[in-house]
Design a protein around this motif. Structure first.
Motif, mmCIF file in Angstrom:
data_model
loop_
_atom_site.group_PDB
_atom_site.id
_atom_site.type_symbol
_atom_site.label_atom_id
_atom_site.label_comp_id
_atom_site.label_asym_id
_atom_site.label_seq_id
_atom_site.Cartn_x
_atom_site.Cartn_y
_atom_site.Cartn_z
ATOM 1 N N MET A 1 -4.366 53.520 34.447
ATOM 2 C CA MET A 1 -3.009 53.186 34.797
ATOM 3 C C MET A 1 -2.461 54.264 35.744
ATOM 4 S SD MET A 1 -1.523 50.678 32.664
ATOM 5 C CE MET A 1 -2.201 49.689 31.381
ATOM 6 N N THR A 2 -1.623 53.838 36.641
ATOM 7 C CA THR A 2 -1.030 54.745 37.613
ATOM 8 C C THR A 2 0.476 54.652 37.533
ATOM 9 O OG1 THR A 2 -2.902 54.376 39.069
ATOM 10 C CG2 THR A 2 -0.948 55.319 40.058
ATOM 11 N N THR A 4 4.225 54.863 39.027
ATOM 12 C CA THR A 4 4.895 54.676 40.306
ATOM 13 C C THR A 4 6.052 55.662 40.396
ATOM 14 O OG1 THR A 4 6.437 53.039 39.461
ATOM 15 C CG2 THR A 4 4.332 52.224 40.272
ATOM 16 N N GLU A 8 7.264 53.235 36.466
ATOM 17 C CA GLU A 8 6.469 52.116 35.962
ATOM 18 C C GLU A 8 4.994 52.444 36.115
ATOM 19 O OE1 GLU A 8 7.469 48.336 37.623
ATOM 20 O OE2 GLU A 8 9.609 48.774 37.619
ATOM 21 N N THR A 9 4.164 51.725 35.400
ATOM 22 C CA THR A 9 2.726 51.903 35.535
ATOM 23 C C THR A 9 2.121 50.632 36.108
ATOM 24 O OG1 THR A 9 2.380 51.177 33.265
ATOM 25 C CG2 THR A 9 2.577 53.542 33.620
ATOM 26 N N ARG A 10 1.073 50.809 36.865
ATOM 27 C CA ARG A 10 0.350 49.676 37.442
ATOM 28 C C ARG A 10 -1.104 49.757 36.997
ATOM 29 N NH1 ARG A 10 3.502 50.783 42.322
ATOM 30 N NH2 ARG A 10 5.011 49.124 42.516
ATOM 31 N N THR A 11 -1.664 48.602 36.722
ATOM 32 C CA THR A 11 -3.074 48.530 36.343
ATOM 33 C C THR A 11 -3.932 48.574 37.607
ATOM 34 O OG1 THR A 11 -3.176 46.133 36.504
ATOM 35 C CG2 THR A 11 -2.473 47.050 34.373
ATOM 36 N N GLU A 13 -5.960 46.401 38.479
ATOM 37 C CA GLU A 13 -5.922 45.050 39.037
ATOM 38 C C GLU A 13 -4.693 44.858 39.917
ATOM 39 O OE1 GLU A 13 -6.373 45.737 35.774
ATOM 40 O OE2 GLU A 13 -8.440 45.112 35.467
ATOM 41 N N GLN A 14 -3.552 45.386 39.479
ATOM 42 C CA GLN A 14 -2.329 45.277 40.275
ATOM 43 C C GLN A 14 -2.456 46.063 41.577
ATOM 44 O OE1 GLN A 14 0.247 46.634 37.092
ATOM 45 N NE2 GLN A 14 1.250 44.623 36.989
ATOM 46 N N ILE A 15 -3.070 47.224 41.497
ATOM 47 C CA ILE A 15 -3.271 48.039 42.696
ATOM 48 C C ILE A 15 -4.240 47.351 43.648
ATOM 49 C CG2 ILE A 15 -4.147 50.249 43.543
ATOM 50 C CD1 ILE A 15 -3.107 51.438 40.839
ATOM 51 N N GLU A 17 -4.617 44.198 43.960
ATOM 52 C CA GLU A 17 -3.858 43.105 44.579
ATOM 53 C C GLU A 17 -2.984 43.634 45.710
ATOM 54 O OE1 GLU A 17 -2.359 39.342 45.474
ATOM 55 O OE2 GLU A 17 -4.169 39.968 44.416
ATOM 56 N N LEU A 18 -2.400 44.807 45.530
ATOM 57 C CA LEU A 18 -1.608 45.414 46.606
ATOM 58 C C LEU A 18 -2.466 45.684 47.832
ATOM 59 C CD1 LEU A 18 0.596 47.932 44.566
ATOM 60 C CD2 LEU A 18 1.322 45.760 45.605
#
Length: 72
Positions: A1-2, A4, A8-11, A13-15, A17-18
């Protein structure tokens, strides 16, 4: 997890997608360029149509009616 900037945290998979979205930039620019080119073509056609005489407009409309009738 990262994390922001706003906490907030991003998985992963979300990164990913970005990255995928950002990678479509060239495609979006090409599509936009095509739309702008098409808009210029439309505007040029409208400018030419504005210079037609009533007789030319009637003749073109008759031609289009005949063409559309043949297609049916």
């Amino acid at each position: 997890m990262t994390n922001t900037q706003d906490g907030e945290t991003r998985t992963p998979e979300q990164i990913a997608e970005l990255f995928a979205i950002a990678g479509r930039e060239i495609e979006a620019i090409e599509q936009l360029t095509g739309c702008v080119d098409q808009l210029h073509e439309v505007q040029a056609a409208k400018a030419q149509l504005a210079t037609l005489t009533p007789a030319e407009v009637r003749a073109a409309l008759e031609f289009r009616r005949g063409t559309l009738g043949e297609a049916q």
